[in-house]
Design a protein around this motif. Structure first.
Motif, PDB file in Angstrom:
ATOM      1  N   THR A 369       0.795  -1.222   0.000  1.00 39.85           N
ATOM      2  CA  THR A 369       0.000   0.000   0.000  1.00 39.85           C
ATOM      3  C   THR A 369       0.829   1.274   0.000  1.00 39.85           C
ATOM      4  O   THR A 369       0.274   2.371  -0.060  1.00 39.85           O
ATOM      5  CB  THR A 369      -0.925   0.020   1.232  1.00 39.85           C
ATOM      6  OG1 THR A 369      -0.120  -0.050   2.424  1.00 39.85           O
ATOM      7  CG2 THR A 369      -1.890  -1.155   1.204  1.00 39.85           C
ATOM      8  N   ASP A 370       2.138   1.165   0.112  1.00 38.68           N
ATOM      9  CA  ASP A 370       2.990   2.355   0.138  1.00 38.68           C
ATOM     10  C   ASP A 370       3.013   3.003  -1.248  1.00 38.68           C
ATOM     11  O   ASP A 370       2.706   2.355  -2.263  1.00 38.68           O
ATOM     12  CB  ASP A 370       4.416   1.982   0.560  1.00 38.68           C
ATOM     13  CG  ASP A 370       5.217   3.177   1.027  1.00 38.68           C
ATOM     14  OD1 ASP A 370       5.100   3.540   2.203  1.00 38.68           O
ATOM     15  OD2 ASP A 370       5.947   3.766   0.208  1.00 38.68           O
ATOM     16  N   ALA A 371       3.400   4.278  -1.292  1.00 37.31           N
ATOM     17  CA  ALA A 371       3.449   5.000  -2.570  1.00 37.31           C
ATOM     18  C   ALA A 371       4.568   4.499  -3.469  1.00 37.31           C
ATOM     19  O   ALA A 371       4.524   4.696  -4.690  1.00 37.31           O
ATOM     20  CB  ALA A 371       3.621   6.496  -2.304  1.00 37.31           C
ATOM     21  N   ILE A 372       5.593   3.874  -2.874  1.00 39.81           N
ATOM     22  CA  ILE A 372       6.714   3.345  -3.654  1.00 39.81           C
ATOM     23  C   ILE A 372       6.826   1.844  -3.439  1.00 39.81           C
ATOM     24  O   ILE A 372       6.331   1.301  -2.453  1.00 39.81           O
ATOM     25  CB  ILE A 372       8.044   4.036  -3.265  1.00 39.81           C
ATOM     26  CG1 ILE A 372       8.300   3.929  -1.760  1.00 39.81           C
ATOM     27  CG2 ILE A 372       8.041   5.488  -3.716  1.00 39.81           C
ATOM     28  CD1 ILE A 372       9.625   4.512  -1.310  1.00 39.81           C
ATOM     29  N   ARG A 373       7.486   1.182  -4.367  1.00 39.16           N
ATOM     30  CA  ARG A 373       7.662  -0.258  -4.266  1.00 39.16           C
ATOM     31  C   ARG A 373       9.016  -0.673  -4.817  1.00 39.16           C
ATOM     32  O   ARG A 373       9.746   0.126  -5.402  1.00 39.16           O
ATOM     33  CB  ARG A 373       6.567  -0.988  -5.042  1.00 39.16           C
ATOM     34  CG  ARG A 373       6.674  -0.847  -6.580  1.00 39.16           C
ATOM     35  CD  ARG A 373       5.624  -1.721  -7.225  1.00 39.16           C
ATOM     36  NE  ARG A 373       5.564  -1.631  -8.676  1.00 39.16           N
ATOM     37  CZ  ARG A 373       6.039  -2.574  -9.505  1.00 39.16           C
ATOM     38  NH1 ARG A 373       6.656  -3.639  -9.023  1.00 39.16           N
ATOM     39  NH2 ARG A 373       5.910  -2.438 -10.820  1.00 39.16           N
ATOM     40  N   MET A 374       9.348  -1.950  -4.616  1.00 38.82           N
ATOM     41  CA  MET A 374      10.521  -2.545  -5.235  1.00 38.82           C
ATOM     42  C   MET A 374      10.133  -3.154  -6.571  1.00 38.82           C
ATOM     43  O   MET A 374       8.969  -3.521  -6.791  1.00 38.82           O
ATOM     44  CB  MET A 374      11.130  -3.631  -4.336  1.00 38.82           C
ATOM     45  CG  MET A 374      11.981  -3.081  -3.220  1.00 38.82           C
ATOM     46  SD  MET A 374      10.978  -2.384  -1.913  1.00 38.82           S
ATOM     47  CE  MET A 374      10.243  -3.854  -1.231  1.00 38.82           C
ATOM     48  N   ALA A 375      11.122  -3.266  -7.436  1.00 41.96           N
ATOM     49  CA  ALA A 375      10.894  -3.881  -8.741  1.00 41.96           C
ATOM     50  C   ALA A 375      12.175  -4.558  -9.189  1.00 41.96           C
ATOM     51  O   ALA A 375      13.265  -4.289  -8.661  1.00 41.96           O
ATOM     52  CB  ALA A 375      10.450  -2.833  -9.764  1.00 41.96           C
ATOM     53  N   ILE A 376      12.052  -5.437 -10.157  1.00 41.22           N
ATOM     54  CA  ILE A 376      13.216  -6.162 -10.691  1.00 41.22           C
ATOM     55  C   ILE A 376      13.134  -6.138 -12.209  1.00 41.22           C
ATOM     56  O   ILE A 376      12.086  -6.442 -12.795  1.00 41.22           O
ATOM     57  CB  ILE A 376      13.243  -7.622 -10.196  1.00 41.22           C
ATOM     58  CG1 ILE A 376      13.280  -7.675  -8.667  1.00 41.22           C
ATOM     59  CG2 ILE A 376      14.459  -8.353 -10.774  1.00 41.22           C
ATOM     60  CD1 ILE A 376      13.126  -9.088  -8.100  1.00 41.22           C
ATOM     61  N   ILE A 377      14.240  -5.752 -12.845  1.00 40.33           N
ATOM     62  CA  ILE A 377      14.348  -5.819 -14.302  1.00 40.33           C
ATOM     63  C   ILE A 377      15.539  -6.710 -14.647  1.00 40.33           C
ATOM     64  O   ILE A 377      16.441  -6.921 -13.821  1.00 40.33           O
ATOM     65  CB  ILE A 377      14.493  -4.425 -14.944  1.00 40.33           C
ATOM     66  CG1 ILE A 377      15.763  -3.725 -14.468  1.00 40.33           C
ATOM     67  CG2 ILE A 377      13.262  -3.574 -14.628  1.00 40.33           C
ATOM     68  CD1 ILE A 377      16.018  -2.387 -15.156  1.00 40.33           C
ATOM     69  N   TYR A 378      15.550  -7.217 -15.881  1.00 39.83           N
ATOM     70  CA  TYR A 378      16.609  -8.168 -16.249  1.00 39.83           C
ATOM     71  C   TYR A 378      16.796  -8.184 -17.766  1.00 39.83           C
ATOM     72  O   TYR A 378      15.941  -7.687 -18.519  1.00 39.83           O
ATOM     73  CB  TYR A 378      16.267  -9.574 -15.748  1.00 39.83           C
ATOM     74  CG  TYR A 378      15.011 -10.171 -16.355  1.00 39.83           C
ATOM     75  CD1 TYR A 378      15.075 -11.064 -17.424  1.00 39.83           C
ATOM     76  CD2 TYR A 378      13.745  -9.831 -15.862  1.00 39.83           C
ATOM     77  CE1 TYR A 378      13.923 -11.603 -17.989  1.00 39.83           C
ATOM     78  CE2 TYR A 378      12.594 -10.360 -16.405  1.00 39.83           C
ATOM     79  CZ  TYR A 378      12.684 -11.244 -17.471  1.00 39.83           C
ATOM     80  OH  TYR A 378      11.542 -11.767 -18.028  1.00 39.83           O
ATOM     81  N   ARG A 379      17.894  -8.775 -18.187  1.00 39.86           N
ATOM     82  CA  ARG A 379      18.198  -8.932 -19.607  1.00 39.86           C
ATOM     83  C   ARG A 379      17.818 -10.350 -20.040  1.00 39.86           C
ATOM     84  O   ARG A 379      18.485 -11.323 -19.688  1.00 39.86           O
ATOM     85  CB  ARG A 379      19.684  -8.701 -19.862  1.00 39.86           C
ATOM     86  CG  ARG A 379      20.083  -7.236 -19.838  1.00 39.86           C
ATOM     87  CD  ARG A 379      21.573  -7.093 -20.036  1.00 39.86           C
ATOM     88  NE  ARG A 379      21.941  -5.749 -20.394  1.00 39.86           N
ATOM     89  CZ  ARG A 379      23.104  -5.196 -20.090  1.00 39.86           C
ATOM     90  NH1 ARG A 379      24.007  -5.877 -19.401  1.00 39.86           N
ATOM     91  NH2 ARG A 379      23.369  -3.957 -20.468  1.00 39.86           N
TER      92      ARG A 379
END
Length: 588
Positions: A369-379
């Motif tokens: 519910t927070d305004a920011i979050r974690m994310a993961i990107i990859y090749r």
């Protein structure tokens, strides 16, 4: 007028020209002052304590003008031509003239009548009722000052006096360089947070510290002092650079002793920028990067960019940073928690810059519910996902951790990375989980660390090789990190040399909040780690924001600083990214 808060409204002269004028002194001593005046020694005005014993009294003092800062500080410094023999009392005083400037020059002997005042810790003559010119004389020799100081108030004994700093000094604080024209300096190298692992204490750090000012209290100066150059592509003054030729007058304002220079300081770029992070080896690279509120919803209550221009500038910097990391998997902190919108925007920008589909994202949708979050990107060319993303829903988390298992397409090894962002040290409560030396909410961060360990235990059922990444808002020797280490995870940051072990700066002290911790089975497969110092060492004024800067879209009266923005990785965020090298054992 509140000179400490408003920082004045007087025109700032060019620093080099003003310093040149400050060095002009008369070659001979030719002065005669009125003989009938009752003159009080300046040392008697200053006294041996932090405040003058003569506050509120009208006095007449006599001395030589050592520095005229009426254009920037609304006054000048007067030092007694006949100093007393007491090293505990200063022989100089600040004469506040306000908007009623006086015709004085460096080397002039003048007699000043006025009222003794303590202005937020600075002893001064204010108001001034008379200034009488007596002639000229040579300036007194600068008093030698060494660091660390013997006490936090040691410089009180030379307040207003000409001094020479004999100790080599290092830039340790660039935060207010653009806003107020100041740098924080320290002896013995940069300052570290005491709980980071390099030792020291808040008290010893304070004794090592001096601020270098720019002869002005003006906010958002039209010329930012002490920069390496004026080219936006290269202009900087990095923490870790060293400085010599420090001579000037000791001033006191904003609860700090400041050197107002009479000579031009000489900087040596001993901590230069690098175009890429240090090599970490391995066949795969995993990075962690705090992208400082990457929001596609503009003007979101102070988070992220305020308008399309700022967002374009922010995006260009973040893209430059992430591409230069050359990582195969990147965990991201502070992405807007608006489903996939902000993350997709960033991935698209990365792929546009690469001219091909280079990155993909792990799809999680809105997380918590927070305004920011974690994310993961990859090749995708380098790794493939194994299963779907895992999210820890334990209610103790401020922002739920996100995990993804990857397989190395070439070597076939498998590992799981977990992106984390623990509760910050700010927004302190009035009771309960208050600051006990490790920032506020430390107890909650410990509980978050325990929950993360439980989550990691479940992930190990898929594969034992787990890498915990992210902004844990805890320094290297604080309880949350010790909790994770005690469970068998290795703090990889501790492989970095102690003098280089930092990713964040606050109040002139450095430490690492951005961590990489490996499970015991993964540690042997880690080939290296580095923190790329592109943000914490750089002045904030170089960021993407346009407020206070001479930019067409900044129309307020305080838009007076030069716009030194460049679409480079430097000052793309407030945290340095972390990069880990892996050489995975093939999955059996």
């Amino acid at each position: 007028m509140n000179r400490n808060v408003l920082k004045g409204s007087f025109m700032l002269l060019g620093l080099t020209a003003l310093l040149s004028a400050c060095g002009t002194t008369a070659p001979v001593s030719t002065y005669t002052c009125p003989a009938d005046a009752t003159v009080t020694a300046i040392a008697a005005v200053q006294g041996s304590g932090e405040a003058s014993p003569l506050v509120g009294q009208t006095v007449t003092v006599r001395g030589v003008v050592t520095l005229d800062t009426q254009p920037g500080l609304s006054g000048f410094y007067l030092q007694d031509v006949r100093p007393d023999a007491d090293n505990k009392t200063s022989d100089a005083v600040f004469v506040f003239t306000g908007t009623a400037s006086k015709d004085v020059k460096v080397g002039d002997v003048v007699q000043v009548t006025g009222t003794v005042k303590e202005f937020n810790g600075l002893t001064e003559i204010d108001p001034v009722t008379a200034v009488t010119a007596c002639g000229k004389t040579m300036l007194p020799l600068a008093t030698t000052v060494t660091f660390p100081l013997t006490s936090p108030t040691a410089l009180e004994a030379v307040e207003g006096m000409l001094v020479r700093v004999a100790t080599p000094m290092t830039v340790t604080d660039t935060f207010t360089l653009g806003r107020f024209g100041e740098l924080g300096l320290s002896s013995g190298g940069r300052l570290f947070v005491p709980t980071n692992g390099q030792g020291g204490s808040r008290e010893s750090n304070r004794l090592r510290t001096l601020r270098l000012d720019d002869l002005s209290s003006r906010q958002n100066p039209a010329t930012i002092p002490y920069l390496s150059d004026a080219d936006p592509q290269t202009a900087t003054r990095r923490a870790g650079d060293t400085v010599s030729n420090l001579e000037g007058v000791i001033h006191y304002a904003n609860s700090a002793y400041k050197l107002q220079p009479t000579k031009t300081p000489i900087f040596t770029p001993t901590n230069p920028r690098t175009a890429a992070p240090k090599e970490v080896g391995g066949t795969l690279k995993v990075a962690g990067a705090n992208v400082l509120n990457y929001f596609t919803t503009l003007g979101s209550a102070g988070r992220g960019a305020s308008n399309p221009t700022e967002f374009a500038r922010q995006k260009a910097k973040i893209v430059a940073e992430l591409r230069a990391l050359n990582a195969d998997v990147i965990t991201l902190m502070e992405v807007e928690n608006n489903g996939e919108t902000a993350l997709d925007n960033l991935v698209a920008a990365l792929n546009t810059a690469a001219g091909k589909t280079e990155f993909a994202s792990v799809k999680t949708g809105k997380v918590g519910t927070d305004a920011i979050r974690m994310a993961i990107i990859y090749r995708p060319e380098r790794v493939e996902t194994v299963g779907s993303a895992q999210i820890d829903t334990n209610a103790v988390h401020s922002r739920p951790p996100v995990a993804q298992t990857f397989r190395d397409r070439s070597g076939k090894g498998i590992f799981t990375v977990v992106a984390n962002h623990f509760k910050s040290k700010g927004s302190c409560p009035t009771s309960g989980d208050v600051d006990r030396g490790q920032g506020c909410w430390n107890l909650q961060r410990v509980e978050q660390a325990k929950a993360l360990l439980d989550f990691a235990g479940r992930l190990k059922a898929i594969d034992p090789d787990v890498l915990l990444m992210g902004d844990l808002n805890a320094y290297g020797e604080e309880d949350p990190i010790k909790t994770i280490e005690a469970a068998g995870f290795e703090s990889l940051n501790k492989r970095i040399p102690a003098e280089d072990r930092y990713s964040y700066q606050f109040n002139g002290e450095f430490g690492y909040l951005d961590h990489a911790l490996s499970s015991s089975t993964l540690s042997a497969q880690v080939t290296g780690i580095t923190e790329w110092h592109i943000n914490s060492d750089e002045p904030v004024v170089l960021d993407y924001n346009i407020e206070f800067k001479k930019h067409p879209e900044c129309t307020a009266t305080n838009c007076t600083s030069p716009d030194l923005y460049a679409p480079t990785p430097y000052r793309s965020s407030d945290h340095d990214p972390v990069l880990v090298g892996l050489k995975l054992t093939a999955d059996q």
